[in-house]
Scaffold this motif. Structure first.
Motif, PDB file in Angstrom:
ATOM      1  N   ARG A  36     -16.161  -2.349   6.346  1.00 14.92           N
ATOM      2  CA  ARG A  36     -16.837  -3.248   7.295  1.00 14.92           C
ATOM      3  C   ARG A  36     -17.943  -4.033   6.585  1.00 14.92           C
ATOM      4  O   ARG A  36     -18.071  -5.241   6.766  1.00 14.92           O
ATOM      5  CB  ARG A  36     -17.435  -2.482   8.461  1.00 14.92           C
ATOM      6  CG  ARG A  36     -18.279  -3.391   9.358  1.00 14.92           C
ATOM      7  CD  ARG A  36     -18.911  -2.670  10.482  1.00 14.92           C
ATOM      8  NE  ARG A  36     -17.862  -2.402  11.447  1.00 14.92           N
ATOM      9  CZ  ARG A  36     -18.028  -1.670  12.528  1.00 14.92           C
ATOM     10  NH1 ARG A  36     -19.191  -1.111  12.777  1.00 14.92           N
ATOM     11  NH2 ARG A  36     -17.033  -1.478  13.371  1.00 14.92           N
ATOM     12  N   ALA A  37     -18.746  -3.351   5.785  1.00 18.05           N
ATOM     13  CA  ALA A  37     -19.833  -4.024   5.062  1.00 18.05           C
ATOM     14  C   ALA A  37     -19.274  -5.067   4.093  1.00 18.05           C
ATOM     15  O   ALA A  37     -19.835  -6.160   3.955  1.00 18.05           O
ATOM     16  CB  ALA A  37     -20.691  -2.998   4.321  1.00 18.05           C
ATOM     17  N   ALA A  38     -18.176  -4.761   3.426  1.00  9.77           N
ATOM     18  CA  ALA A  38     -17.561  -5.707   2.492  1.00  9.77           C
ATOM     19  C   ALA A  38     -17.006  -6.917   3.243  1.00  9.77           C
ATOM     20  O   ALA A  38     -17.142  -8.059   2.770  1.00  9.77           O
ATOM     21  CB  ALA A  38     -16.460  -5.021   1.692  1.00  9.77           C
ATOM     22  N   ARG A  39     -16.363  -6.692   4.383  1.00  9.69           N
ATOM     23  CA  ARG A  39     -15.884  -7.817   5.210  1.00  9.69           C
ATOM     24  C   ARG A  39     -17.049  -8.729   5.584  1.00  9.69           C
ATOM     25  O   ARG A  39     -16.946  -9.948   5.492  1.00  9.69           O
ATOM     26  CB  ARG A  39     -15.235  -7.309   6.501  1.00  9.69           C
ATOM     27  CG  ARG A  39     -13.830  -6.851   6.376  1.00  9.69           C
ATOM     28  CD  ARG A  39     -13.176  -6.660   7.735  1.00  9.69           C
ATOM     29  NE  ARG A  39     -13.940  -5.889   8.686  1.00  9.69           N
ATOM     30  CZ  ARG A  39     -13.819  -4.579   8.912  1.00  9.69           C
ATOM     31  NH1 ARG A  39     -12.951  -3.884   8.210  1.00  9.69           N
ATOM     32  NH2 ARG A  39     -14.539  -3.973   9.815  1.00  9.69           N
ATOM     33  N   GLU A  64      -8.406  -4.807   3.646  1.00 11.43           N
ATOM     34  CA  GLU A  64      -7.297  -3.978   3.160  1.00 11.43           C
ATOM     35  C   GLU A  64      -7.536  -3.503   1.729  1.00 11.43           C
ATOM     36  O   GLU A  64      -7.334  -2.331   1.404  1.00 11.43           O
ATOM     37  CB  GLU A  64      -5.972  -4.739   3.254  1.00 11.43           C
ATOM     38  CG  GLU A  64      -5.529  -5.057   4.664  1.00 11.43           C
ATOM     39  CD  GLU A  64      -5.275  -3.829   5.521  1.00 11.43           C
ATOM     40  OE1 GLU A  64      -4.953  -2.749   4.988  1.00 11.43           O
ATOM     41  OE2 GLU A  64      -5.404  -3.943   6.750  1.00 11.43           O
ATOM     42  N   ILE A  65      -7.971  -4.403   0.853  1.00 14.37           N
ATOM     43  CA  ILE A  65      -8.156  -4.037  -0.551  1.00 14.37           C
ATOM     44  C   ILE A  65      -9.336  -3.078  -0.716  1.00 14.37           C
ATOM     45  O   ILE A  65      -9.265  -2.112  -1.474  1.00 14.37           O
ATOM     46  CB  ILE A  65      -8.324  -5.296  -1.428  1.00 14.37           C
ATOM     47  CG1 ILE A  65      -7.051  -6.157  -1.380  1.00 14.37           C
ATOM     48  CG2 ILE A  65      -8.618  -4.909  -2.864  1.00 14.37           C
ATOM     49  CD1 ILE A  65      -7.216  -7.522  -2.023  1.00 14.37           C
ATOM     50  N   VAL A  66     -10.426  -3.333   0.001  1.00 15.31           N
ATOM     51  CA  VAL A  66     -11.583  -2.443  -0.084  1.00 15.31           C
ATOM     52  C   VAL A  66     -11.255  -1.073   0.493  1.00 15.31           C
ATOM     53  O   VAL A  66     -11.637  -0.044  -0.066  1.00 15.31           O
ATOM     54  CB  VAL A  66     -12.824  -3.057   0.601  1.00 15.31           C
ATOM     55  CG1 VAL A  66     -13.956  -2.055   0.695  1.00 15.31           C
ATOM     56  CG2 VAL A  66     -13.279  -4.298  -0.151  1.00 15.31           C
ATOM     57  N   GLY A 117      -1.211  -1.785   3.691  1.00 11.55           N
ATOM     58  CA  GLY A 117      -2.303  -2.618   3.202  1.00 11.55           C
ATOM     59  C   GLY A 117      -1.865  -3.724   2.264  1.00 11.55           C
ATOM     60  O   GLY A 117      -2.150  -4.898   2.502  1.00 11.55           O
ATOM     61  N   LEU A 118      -1.175  -3.386   1.186  1.00 17.59           N
ATOM     62  CA  LEU A 118      -0.761  -4.406   0.224  1.00 17.59           C
ATOM     63  C   LEU A 118       0.377  -5.269   0.760  1.00 17.59           C
ATOM     64  O   LEU A 118       0.530  -6.420   0.342  1.00 17.59           O
ATOM     65  CB  LEU A 118      -0.398  -3.776  -1.113  1.00 17.59           C
ATOM     66  CG  LEU A 118      -1.591  -3.200  -1.873  1.00 17.59           C
ATOM     67  CD1 LEU A 118      -1.134  -2.545  -3.170  1.00 17.59           C
ATOM     68  CD2 LEU A 118      -2.646  -4.260  -2.146  1.00 17.59           C
ATOM     69  N   LEU A 119       1.146  -4.743   1.698  1.00 20.33           N
ATOM     70  CA  LEU A 119       2.165  -5.550   2.370  1.00 20.33           C
ATOM     71  C   LEU A 119       1.481  -6.664   3.171  1.00 20.33           C
ATOM     72  O   LEU A 119       1.906  -7.816   3.139  1.00 20.33           O
ATOM     73  CB  LEU A 119       3.004  -4.658   3.283  1.00 20.33           C
ATOM     74  CG  LEU A 119       4.231  -5.270   3.927  1.00 20.33           C
ATOM     75  CD1 LEU A 119       5.246  -5.668   2.869  1.00 20.33           C
ATOM     76  CD2 LEU A 119       4.853  -4.268   4.895  1.00 20.33           C
ATOM     77  N   ILE A 120       0.389  -6.327   3.844  1.00 21.41           N
ATOM     78  CA  ILE A 120      -0.393  -7.308   4.600  1.00 21.41           C
ATOM     79  C   ILE A 120      -1.019  -8.332   3.643  1.00 21.41           C
ATOM     80  O   ILE A 120      -0.976  -9.535   3.892  1.00 21.41           O
ATOM     81  CB  ILE A 120      -1.467  -6.604   5.450  1.00 21.41           C
ATOM     82  CG1 ILE A 120      -0.792  -5.825   6.583  1.00 21.41           C
ATOM     83  CG2 ILE A 120      -2.492  -7.593   5.991  1.00 21.41           C
ATOM     84  CD1 ILE A 120      -1.715  -4.880   7.328  1.00 21.41           C
ATOM     85  N   VAL A 121      -1.586  -7.845   2.541  1.00 23.68           N
ATOM     86  CA  VAL A 121      -2.194  -8.748   1.555  1.00 23.68           C
ATOM     87  C   VAL A 121      -1.134  -9.696   1.004  1.00 23.68           C
ATOM     88  O   VAL A 121      -1.358 -10.907   0.899  1.00 23.68           O
ATOM     89  CB  VAL A 121      -2.882  -7.954   0.422  1.00 23.68           C
ATOM     90  CG1 VAL A 121      -3.317  -8.877  -0.709  1.00 23.68           C
ATOM     91  CG2 VAL A 121      -4.068  -7.179   0.968  1.00 23.68           C
ATOM     92  N   SER A 122       0.039  -9.177   0.671  1.00 16.64           N
ATOM     93  CA  SER A 122       1.123  -9.987   0.124  1.00 16.64           C
ATOM     94  C   SER A 122       1.572 -11.070   1.105  1.00 16.64           C
ATOM     95  O   SER A 122       1.880 -12.190   0.705  1.00 16.64           O
ATOM     96  CB  SER A 122       2.298  -9.080  -0.240  1.00 16.64           C
ATOM     97  OG  SER A 122       3.376  -9.835  -0.712  1.00 16.64           O
ATOM     98  N   ALA A 123       1.600 -10.738   2.391  1.00 15.12           N
ATOM     99  CA  ALA A 123       2.036 -11.691   3.409  1.00 15.12           C
ATOM    100  C   ALA A 123       0.955 -12.719   3.754  1.00 15.12           C
ATOM    101  O   ALA A 123       1.262 -13.806   4.226  1.00 15.12           O
ATOM    102  CB  ALA A 123       2.452 -10.940   4.670  1.00 15.12           C
TER     103      ALA A 123
END
Length: 165
Positions: A36-39, A64-66, A117-123
């Protein structure tokens, strides 16, 4: 980049790069509240820079990455570094951690409660990847092309069309 993520205050480090490029970095502790803080850090930085056309995409990818770095990458007692960069052709988010292993995109089953997570990032992102660092750890990054941003699209769409005479 130093080979070890150091302990210390979680403060933003603004940097001005050549040619008007911008870069801002912040360290975060390995805690449940870190995504949350990173977002919030990513959103505040991009908003300050006027880079809001892909804000939702970048917020989602940062989260997702954090989250992956906190759950799987950063060893106990270590920090996660988040960097936001505004470059000539794209925007980029980097998440550095000192953990071993390389994240891989999975295809989770329908009933799986994690692994997307990485599926979401990839899309969502225009590009993403993993870079090894000098010393321990890795950098997971996601990039967002400027030609898909509102500012670039607006300048193309508002150009005069047809015969000027």
């Amino acid at each position: 980049m130093a080979s070890k993520l150091i302990s210390g205050a979680a403060t933003a480090l603004p940097d001005r790069l050549p040619c008007g490029e911008r870069d801002r970095t912040m360290f975060f502790p390995r805690r449940r509240t870190t995504p949350r803080a990173a977002r919030d850090f990513v959103v505040a930085t991009l908003t300050e820079w006027g880079e809001t056309s892909r804000l939702d995409d970048m917020r989602l990818c940062a989260s997702e990455i954090v989250t992956n770095a906190v759950l799987h990458g950063a060893p106990a007692g270590r920090q996660v570094l988040v960097r936001v960069s505004s470059l000539d052709e794209h925007l980029r988010i980097e998440v550095h951690d000192a953990g071993d292993g390389t994240p891989v995109q999975r295809v989770p089953g329908e009933s799986a409660v994690d692994g997307r997570g990485l599926l979401i990032v990839s899309a969502t992102a225009d590009g993403w990847g993993v870079q090894q660092r000098t010393g321990p750890g890795k950098c997971v990054w996601a990039s967002f092309d400027r030609d898909r941003s509102g500012a670039s699209a607006l300048s193309r769409d508002t150009a005069p069309k047809g015969d000027p005479s």
